[in-house]
Design an enzyme around this catalytic site. Structure first.
Site, short mmCIF file in Angstrom:
data_model
loop_
_atom_site.label_atom_id
_atom_site.label_comp_id
_atom_site.label_asym_id
_atom_site.label_seq_id
_atom_site.Cartn_x
_atom_site.Cartn_y
_atom_site.Cartn_z
CG HIS A 85 12.74 6.50 23.88
ND1 HIS A 85 13.98 5.93 23.97
CD2 HIS A 85 12.81 7.67 24.55
CE1 HIS A 85 14.78 6.71 24.67
NE2 HIS A 85 14.10 7.78 25.04
CD GLU A 203 13.55 13.59 27.75
OE1 GLU A 203 12.54 14.04 28.33
OE2 GLU A 203 14.14 12.57 28.14
#
Length: 309
Positions: A85, A203
């Site tokens: 990201h 994550e």
């Protein structure tokens, strides 16, 4: 269940590239680092205008050939475009605190520095900005839009094949990154962007609020065209302020994700929008030497899966 490994010799070795860089972090490589080479198997004719387009065209056809050739042995292959990201609010705050601590100007309480790890990671924000399920900052949006330009530039050469399926982490920074990266090229091709949100692509689950995802209702409201996988809970049931996922646990979660994808998705080329530690877990699962990437970076990983159960 599958046994996964990376297939060398088709793309530049990002672990070696990382070792040669001052900060040890890889950025998106020209043509994604595809190696100019011939492939085994039937001759593949192309009518593309330049060598790079021919290389990608031949690779995509070779990928199809490998999947057809080895299917009877329970072996399949996928090319994964793995995207970290863009820069988020939490990344900015972490860097600010590191700089303050290095300069000796960070606030302390009872001799203990109020740095990211000790304090700020465990609260939602600082009264000025919120980093719980952190959003992208302007720089992060620009990084994602730069990747979008890569797709548009390559489309003019008929070179880089689009992913058949786009997967994303449910954390806001990845949902945004996916939107900015793929909307322009999908629009140009007359396709609707419909990424699939996978919980296991998130994550590493830490006690940091930036890793606590938003509700299903919030995600559906902000990204109505995204497909949320079955069994996705309304609230984040995985995040715990008193626990921290280990690398081994994270790798096990990525194994479950890859098992699911290879069992149910026939697309030979897919995209994964994810995170730094998630990429580390992916590399560990594949037995690929660890390397780090900068924010807003795309790396290709050629994956072989052998069905074992």
């Amino acid at each position: 269940m599958y046994e996964f490994s990376s297939v060398p010799g088709f793309f530049e070795d990002n672990a070696k590239i990382a070792k040669s860089l001052p900060n040890g972090k890889v950025s998106t490589q020209p043509a994604l680092g595809i190696i100019e080479r011939d492939y085994d198997g039937p001759s593949i004719e192309t009518t593309s205008n330049n060598g790079r387009a021919q290389q990608w065209t031949r690779f995509a056809k070779y990928l199809d050939y490998l999947n057809e050739r080895d299917a009877s042995e329970g072996i399949s292959y996928k090319l994964m475009y793995v995207i970290r990201h863009g820069r988020g609010i939490h990344n900015v705050k972490m860097d600010e605190l590191k700089q303050a601590e290095a300069a000796g100007t960070i606030e302390t309480v009872d001799g203990k520095p109020l740095n990211w790890k000790n304090h700020w990671a465990h609260v939602d924000g600082d009264g000025k900005v919120v980093w719980a399920d952190a959003l992208l900052v302007d720089e992060g949006i620009a990084q994602a839009k730069k990747l979008a330009e890569l797709w548009l530039d390559e489309a003019e050469r008929d070179a880089l094949p689009l992913p058949g399926t786009i997967y994303t982490s449910p954390l806001a920074r990845c949902l945004q990154t996916t939107k900015y990266v793929y909307t322009p090229i999908m629009t140009q091709n007359g396709k609707e962007l419909q990424p699939i949100i996978k919980e296991n692509l998130r994550e590493r689950i830490t006690d940091h609020t930036c890793d606590r995802r938003s509700s299903r209702l919030w995600i559906k409201g902000k990204f109505p065209n995204y497909i949320i996988e079955e069994g996705f809970a309304e609230l984040d049931e995985s995040w715990d302020p008193n626990s921290f996922e280990t690398l081994e646990q994270h790798v096990s979660r990525i194994q479950q994700l890859f098992d699911d994808i290879f069992a149910n998705d026939t697309s030979p080329i897919i995209s994964l929008t994810t995170h730094s530690y998630a990429m580390t877990a992916i590399l560990a699962l594949l037995g690929y030497d660890k390397f780090m990437v900068n924010e807003g970076t795309l790396v290709p990983i050629f994956v072989k899966a052998k069905k074992i159960t």
